[in-house]
Design a protein around this motif. Structure first.
Motif, PDB file in Angstrom:
ATOM      1  N   VAL A 236       0.785  -1.175  -0.256  1.00 18.00           N
ATOM      2  CA  VAL A 236      -0.110  -0.193   0.152  1.00 18.00           C
ATOM      3  C   VAL A 236       0.764   1.195  -0.056  1.00 18.00           C
ATOM      4  CG1 VAL A 236      -1.762   1.275   1.336  1.00 18.00           C
ATOM      5  CG2 VAL A 236      -1.880  -1.047   1.271  1.00 18.00           C
ATOM      6  N   THR A 237       0.362   2.232  -0.839  1.00 16.34           N
ATOM      7  CA  THR A 237       1.203   3.478  -0.716  1.00 16.34           C
ATOM      8  C   THR A 237       0.133   4.650  -0.624  1.00 16.34           C
ATOM      9  OG1 THR A 237       2.823   4.966  -2.038  1.00 16.34           O
ATOM     10  CG2 THR A 237       1.311   3.801  -3.260  1.00 16.34           C
ATOM     11  N   THR A 238       0.777   5.900  -0.246  1.00 18.70           N
ATOM     12  CA  THR A 238      -0.264   6.982  -0.359  1.00 18.70           C
ATOM     13  C   THR A 238       0.404   7.808  -1.415  1.00 18.70           C
ATOM     14  OG1 THR A 238       1.452   8.112   1.273  1.00 18.70           O
ATOM     15  CG2 THR A 238      -0.275   6.857   2.174  1.00 18.70           C
ATOM     16  N   VAL A 239       1.405   7.433  -2.230  1.00 14.78           N
ATOM     17  CA  VAL A 239       2.102   8.396  -3.312  1.00 14.78           C
ATOM     18  C   VAL A 239       1.544   7.943  -4.522  1.00 14.78           C
ATOM     19  CG1 VAL A 239       4.077   9.369  -4.332  1.00 14.78           C
ATOM     20  CG2 VAL A 239       4.113   8.676  -1.917  1.00 14.78           C
ATOM     21  N   PRO A 240       0.632   8.622  -5.251  1.00 15.49           N
ATOM     22  CA  PRO A 240       0.141   8.116  -6.398  1.00 15.49           C
ATOM     23  C   PRO A 240       1.058   8.253  -7.722  1.00 15.49           C
ATOM     24  CG  PRO A 240      -0.818  10.221  -6.183  1.00 15.49           C
ATOM     25  CD  PRO A 240       0.049  10.021  -5.045  1.00 15.49           C
ATOM     26  N   GLY A 241       0.871   7.483  -8.882  1.00 12.99           N
ATOM     27  CA  GLY A 241       1.910   7.750  -9.932  1.00 12.99           C
ATOM     28  C   GLY A 241       2.026   6.483 -10.679  1.00 12.99           C
ATOM     29  N   PRO A 242       2.591   6.398 -11.684  1.00 14.12           N
ATOM     30  CA  PRO A 242       2.617   5.243 -12.430  1.00 14.12           C
ATOM     31  C   PRO A 242       3.615   4.057 -12.031  1.00 14.12           C
ATOM     32  CG  PRO A 242       3.891   7.008 -13.562  1.00 14.12           C
ATOM     33  CD  PRO A 242       3.033   7.549 -12.479  1.00 14.12           C
ATOM     34  N   ARG A 243       4.454   4.514 -11.404  1.00 14.91           N
ATOM     35  CA  ARG A 243       5.416   3.355 -10.860  1.00 14.91           C
ATOM     36  C   ARG A 243       4.841   2.650  -9.737  1.00 14.91           C
ATOM     37  NH1 ARG A 243      10.870   2.469  -9.240  1.00 14.91           N
ATOM     38  NH2 ARG A 243      10.681   0.181  -9.017  1.00 14.91           N
ATOM     39  N   PRO A 244       4.117   2.988  -8.817  1.00 21.24           N
ATOM     40  CA  PRO A 244       3.516   2.173  -7.839  1.00 21.24           C
ATOM     41  C   PRO A 244       2.408   1.355  -8.629  1.00 21.24           C
ATOM     42  CG  PRO A 244       2.923   4.666  -7.300  1.00 21.24           C
ATOM     43  CD  PRO A 244       3.924   4.438  -8.100  1.00 21.24           C
ATOM     44  N   VAL A 245       1.817   1.916  -9.492  1.00 13.24           N
ATOM     45  CA  VAL A 245       0.903   0.998 -10.073  1.00 13.24           C
ATOM     46  C   VAL A 245       1.517  -0.206 -10.862  1.00 13.24           C
ATOM     47  CG1 VAL A 245      -0.839   0.821 -11.972  1.00 13.24           C
ATOM     48  CG2 VAL A 245      -0.827   2.921 -10.400  1.00 13.24           C
ATOM     49  N   GLU A 246       2.586   0.088 -11.590  1.00 13.49           N
ATOM     50  CA  GLU A 246       3.257  -0.818 -12.124  1.00 13.49           C
ATOM     51  C   GLU A 246       3.899  -2.094 -11.336  1.00 13.49           C
ATOM     52  OE1 GLU A 246       6.342   1.340 -14.190  1.00 13.49           O
ATOM     53  OE2 GLU A 246       5.315   2.127 -15.569  1.00 13.49           O
ATOM     54  N   ALA A 247       4.128  -1.597  -9.924  1.00 16.11           N
ATOM     55  CA  ALA A 247       4.769  -2.413  -9.009  1.00 16.11           C
ATOM     56  C   ALA A 247       3.745  -3.066  -8.151  1.00 16.11           C
ATOM     57  CB  ALA A 247       5.637  -1.682  -8.051  1.00 16.11           C
ATOM     58  N   GLY A 248       2.603  -2.785  -8.400  1.00 20.27           N
ATOM     59  CA  GLY A 248       1.291  -3.464  -7.980  1.00 20.27           C
ATOM     60  C   GLY A 248       0.857  -3.007  -6.340  1.00 20.27           C
ATOM     61  N   PHE A 249       1.312  -2.049  -6.145  1.00 20.91           N
ATOM     62  CA  PHE A 249       0.656  -1.115  -4.984  1.00 20.91           C
ATOM     63  C   PHE A 249      -0.608  -0.826  -5.108  1.00 20.91           C
ATOM     64  CE2 PHE A 249       5.158  -1.010  -4.112  1.00 20.91           C
ATOM     65  CZ  PHE A 249       5.348  -0.624  -2.966  1.00 20.91           C
ATOM     66  N   ARG A 250      -1.242  -0.911  -3.882  1.00 17.75           N
ATOM     67  CA  ARG A 250      -2.601  -0.357  -3.883  1.00 17.75           C
ATOM     68  C   ARG A 250      -2.437   1.109  -3.212  1.00 17.75           C
ATOM     69  NH1 ARG A 250      -5.739  -4.785  -0.420  1.00 17.75           N
ATOM     70  NH2 ARG A 250      -7.674  -3.865  -1.139  1.00 17.75           N
ATOM     71  N   ILE A 251      -3.035   2.098  -4.122  1.00 25.62           N
ATOM     72  CA  ILE A 251      -2.985   3.467  -3.735  1.00 25.62           C
ATOM     73  C   ILE A 251      -4.020   3.979  -2.918  1.00 25.62           C
ATOM     74  CG2 ILE A 251      -2.605   5.923  -4.707  1.00 25.62           C
ATOM     75  CD1 ILE A 251      -1.251   4.472  -7.137  1.00 25.62           C
ATOM     76  N   VAL A 252      -3.729   4.674  -1.653  1.00 26.09           N
ATOM     77  CA  VAL A 252      -4.699   5.077  -0.819  1.00 26.09           C
ATOM     78  C   VAL A 252      -4.669   6.461  -0.719  1.00 26.09           C
ATOM     79  CG1 VAL A 252      -5.339   5.578   1.697  1.00 26.09           C
ATOM     80  CG2 VAL A 252      -4.733   3.165   0.617  1.00 26.09           C
ATOM     81  N   GLY A 253      -5.884   7.220  -1.236  1.00 22.87           N
ATOM     82  CA  GLY A 253      -5.787   8.823  -1.242  1.00 22.87           C
ATOM     83  C   GLY A 253      -7.267   9.219  -0.839  1.00 22.87           C
ATOM     84  N   ALA A 254      -7.448  10.619  -0.625  1.00 19.87           N
ATOM     85  CA  ALA A 254      -8.675  11.221  -0.182  1.00 19.87           C
ATOM     86  C   ALA A 254      -9.112  12.176  -1.218  1.00 19.87           C
ATOM     87  CB  ALA A 254      -8.382  12.000   1.112  1.00 19.87           C
ATOM     88  N   LEU A 255      -8.687  12.206  -2.313  1.00 16.01           N
ATOM     89  CA  LEU A 255      -9.179  13.268  -3.268  1.00 16.01           C
ATOM     90  C   LEU A 255     -10.460  12.596  -3.870  1.00 16.01           C
ATOM     91  CD1 LEU A 255      -6.244  14.253  -5.515  1.00 16.01           C
ATOM     92  CD2 LEU A 255      -7.359  15.611  -3.622  1.00 16.01           C
ATOM     93  N   GLY A 256     -11.479  13.668  -3.765  1.00 16.42           N
ATOM     94  CA  GLY A 256     -13.099  13.355  -4.343  1.00 16.42           C
ATOM     95  C   GLY A 256     -13.779  12.907  -3.260  1.00 16.42           C
ATOM     96  N   ALA A 257     -15.142  13.141  -3.480  1.00 11.49           N
ATOM     97  CA  ALA A 257     -16.244  13.160  -2.345  1.00 11.49           C
ATOM     98  C   ALA A 257     -16.259  11.623  -1.856  1.00 11.49           C
ATOM     99  CB  ALA A 257     -17.478  13.397  -3.034  1.00 11.49           C
ATOM    100  N   GLU A 258     -16.035  10.550  -2.663  1.00  6.50           N
ATOM    101  CA  GLU A 258     -15.967   9.199  -2.068  1.00  6.50           C
ATOM    102  C   GLU A 258     -14.911   9.098  -1.252  1.00  6.50           C
ATOM    103  OE1 GLU A 258     -15.745   4.654  -3.831  1.00  6.50           O
ATOM    104  OE2 GLU A 258     -15.960   6.287  -5.239  1.00  6.50           O
ATOM    105  N   GLY A 259     -13.594   9.509  -1.391  1.00  8.52           N
ATOM    106  CA  GLY A 259     -12.650   9.245  -0.601  1.00  8.52           C
ATOM    107  C   GLY A 259     -12.931  10.138   0.685  1.00  8.52           C
ATOM    108  N   MET A 260     -13.462  11.303   0.714  1.00  6.97           N
ATOM    109  CA  MET A 260     -13.628  12.088   2.057  1.00  6.97           C
ATOM    110  C   MET A 260     -14.761  11.365   2.600  1.00  6.97           C
ATOM    111  SD  MET A 260     -11.833  14.601   2.188  1.00  6.97           S
ATOM    112  CE  MET A 260     -10.522  15.731   1.618  1.00  6.97           C
ATOM    113  N   GLU A 261     -15.768  10.969   2.312  1.00  3.74           N
ATOM    114  CA  GLU A 261     -16.796  10.124   2.975  1.00  3.74           C
ATOM    115  C   GLU A 261     -16.268   8.955   3.844  1.00  3.74           C
ATOM    116  OE1 GLU A 261     -19.872  10.916   3.698  1.00  3.74           O
ATOM    117  OE2 GLU A 261     -19.674  12.764   2.724  1.00  3.74           O
TER     118      GLU A 261
END
Length: 312
Positions: A236-261
């Motif tokens: 799991v990572t809190t830092v978005p970007g193509p590299r973590p996606v390629e490495a198989g990380f699940r990205i946690v973030g709070a942008l957007g209404a769904e994340g804030m809820e």
């Protein structure tokens, strides 16, 4: 009232303090006289252009968390823990414009501040705390797990360590040597960044680790994590970007209404833990509201462990 806005996209130099007419609360809203404001990396990333440069959102208001005293209450204003009254000491999160000395917010954004929790700590609690809970839930961290935390001395990382320890996990935390004593005090075994990191962690975890939570986002953190974790679904990572996606990380973030809820669900438990002293917010520096640009410039550099706080 005064608020800080970004007048353009760019660096901290685009920030300005502007005057605004104070608004009255609509039904369901409250007015807060702000005592302290939490500063987070997402605040400067929003006007940096990292998420787009739509001119329609300028001047951009900033800030997701603050603490203060309720000055006015609109009709039927109720928070997650019941009715809100003038004089209540509260924490407000999530917000979209916390960088101000006076706020009009929905009652749903307001939770009572424990009397034992200082203003500065209260203002810096919920953004990092809610993110930390989200990462731990996503990685399914629990009793008996060996967890590797990258950036263990940072705002989110320090909360990940404290909360993981409360869940019964054993934690290895990467950090600069100057922060090792702090990481150790949180309940993790510190390891320095840099060449040979994987080997240093292998000394502590010969069979690898059960889960990884990355708050650093470096190539080193990605490579070491993939090398050491036994189950890649628990990266799991809190830092978005193509590299973590390629490495198989699940990205946690709070942008957007769904994340804030999602983050709202964690507020009550975090406030209770902080009020009881079971988790602590370490405040690194405080700045006047008018010094927001300097706070953002300093936050981008290596700095003392802990949160930055603005004081109106």
């Amino acid at each position: 009232m005064r608020r800080v806005v970004a007048r353009a996209y760019g660096g901290p130099e685009v920030l300005a303090v502007v005057d605004a007419e104070p608004a009255d609360p609509a039904p369901g809203e409250v007015v807060i006289e702000v005592r302290a404001i939490g500063v987070n990396p997402i605040d400067y990333k929003l006007y940096s252009g990292a998420f787009g440069t739509d001119p329609a959102v300028l001047p951009m208001r900033l800030g997701s968390e603050a603490a203060g005293v309720v000055a006015e209450v609109g009709d039927a204003a109720t928070g997650p823990r019941g009715p809100i009254a003038v004089g209540d000491e509260v924490i407000a999160y999530p917000l979209l414009e916390a960088y101000a000395d006076r706020l009009v917010v929905s009652g749903d954004s307001v939770v009572p501040k424990p009397a034992s929790l200082p203003w500065n700590e209260a203002a810096g609690l919920l953004a990092v705390g809610a993110t930390a809970v989200d990462t731990l839930d996503t990685a399914n961290v629990g009793t008996g797990d060996l967890l590797l935390v990258h950036g263990a001395a940072g705002g989110v990382g320090s909360f990940v360590v404290q909360l993981a320890r409360a869940r019964g996990a054993t934690i290895i935390g990467t950090a600069r040597p100057v922060h090792h004593d702090y990481v150790r005090s949180l309940g993790a075994t510190p390891v320095s960044y840099g060449d040979g990191l994987s080997d240093r962690i292998r000394v502590l975890a010969p069979d690898g680790v059960d889960a990884v939570i990355d708050t650093a986002g470096s190539d080193e953190a990605m490579d070491v994590s993939v090398d050491l974790v036994r189950d890649r679904s628990r990266l799991v990572t809190t830092v978005p970007g193509p590299r973590p996606v390629e490495a198989g990380f699940r990205i946690v973030g709070a942008l957007g209404a769904e994340g804030m809820e999602l983050r709202k669900r964690f507020r009550a438990a975090l406030v209770d833990l902080a009020g009881n002293g079971d988790v602590r917010v370490r405040v690194a520096r405080t700045y006047a509201l008018s010094e927001a640009a300097r706070a953002h410039a300093d936050l981008r550099k290596p700095h003392a462990a802990g949160k930055f706080i603005l004081l109106p």
